[in-house]
Design a protein around this motif. Structure first.
Motif: not given
Length: 209
Positions: A130-132, A186-191
């Motif tokens: 999700g992060y990537l 993971g998506g939240l970490a990327a943001w």
């Protein structure tokens, strides 16, 4: 006068960032080995949904596994995706890992059936994915967007099927909640860790006559 050119060979210091996911995976294998040898089981320290006494399981659950096949299945995708995240630096790797573990653990604790025990690093695996994936949309430069888009496409081709089905309640005994909230983490970490645009300094007030 002398000039120095940057060496095309990566320095030892720059390569140490990749040691962190490797060391983390080795630690998981050591935990499984001790769990296999010692009486009882460490899995009681995992996430037990709706049980406030198992809050520490949010931190411990990713390093615990139900058995060797469970750990083996998680090891390769964890290492591949973990190394891709660690390429940005050790500090970012641990920040991303911490956010994923926190969001994934809390989501699993809340959404899963009360009393359900959840262990395993697959939440981190889905979180790294999700992060990537989200990272490709939040980086500023075009070259970095293309790079992360290519990485996301390659990962999707390799693991896309399992990633898509893994967040759905289609397999008994598999914590889709951990997968889903790990990916969200993971998506939240990327943001949260996205590049920030510097705010231009306000000009000093001037007075003219």
């Amino acid at each position: 006068m002398s000039t120095s050119a940057q060496s095309p060979v990566p320095s030892a210091q720059s390569l140490t960032r990749f040691v962190h996911p490797v060391a983390f995976l080795v630690f998981m294998w050591l935990v499984r080995a001790f769990d296999w040898v010692l009486p009882g089981t460490f899995n009681t320290y995992g996430i037990r949904s709706w049980d406030v006494t198992s809050a520490f399981g949010i931190v411990l659950s990713p390093v615990l596994h139900s058995g060797w096949p469970h750990l083996v299945a998680n090891s390769v995708p964890f290492l591949v995706l973990g190394l891709l995240v660690a390429a940005e630096g050790a500090r970012r790797y641990w920040l991303v890992t911490g956010i994923i573990a926190l969001v994934g653990g809390i989501g699993t604790w809340v959404v899963n059936w009360p009393g359900t025990l959840t262990v395993g690093a697959s939440g981190l695996v889905f979180g790294y994915f999700g992060y990537l994936l989200v990272r490709a949309f939040v980086v500023k430069t075009l070259s970095h967007r293309i790079l992360y888009a290519v990485i996301a496409i390659v990962v999707a081709v390799l693991y896309g099927g399992s990633m898509l089905t893994g967040v759905l309640p289609v397999r008994v005994g598999i914590s889709w909640q951990g997968h889903l909230f790990g990916a969200i983490g993971g998506g939240l970490a990327a943001w949260l860790l996205r590049p920030r645009t510097p705010v231009p300094a306000k000009p000093a007030n001037t007075f003219g006559f």
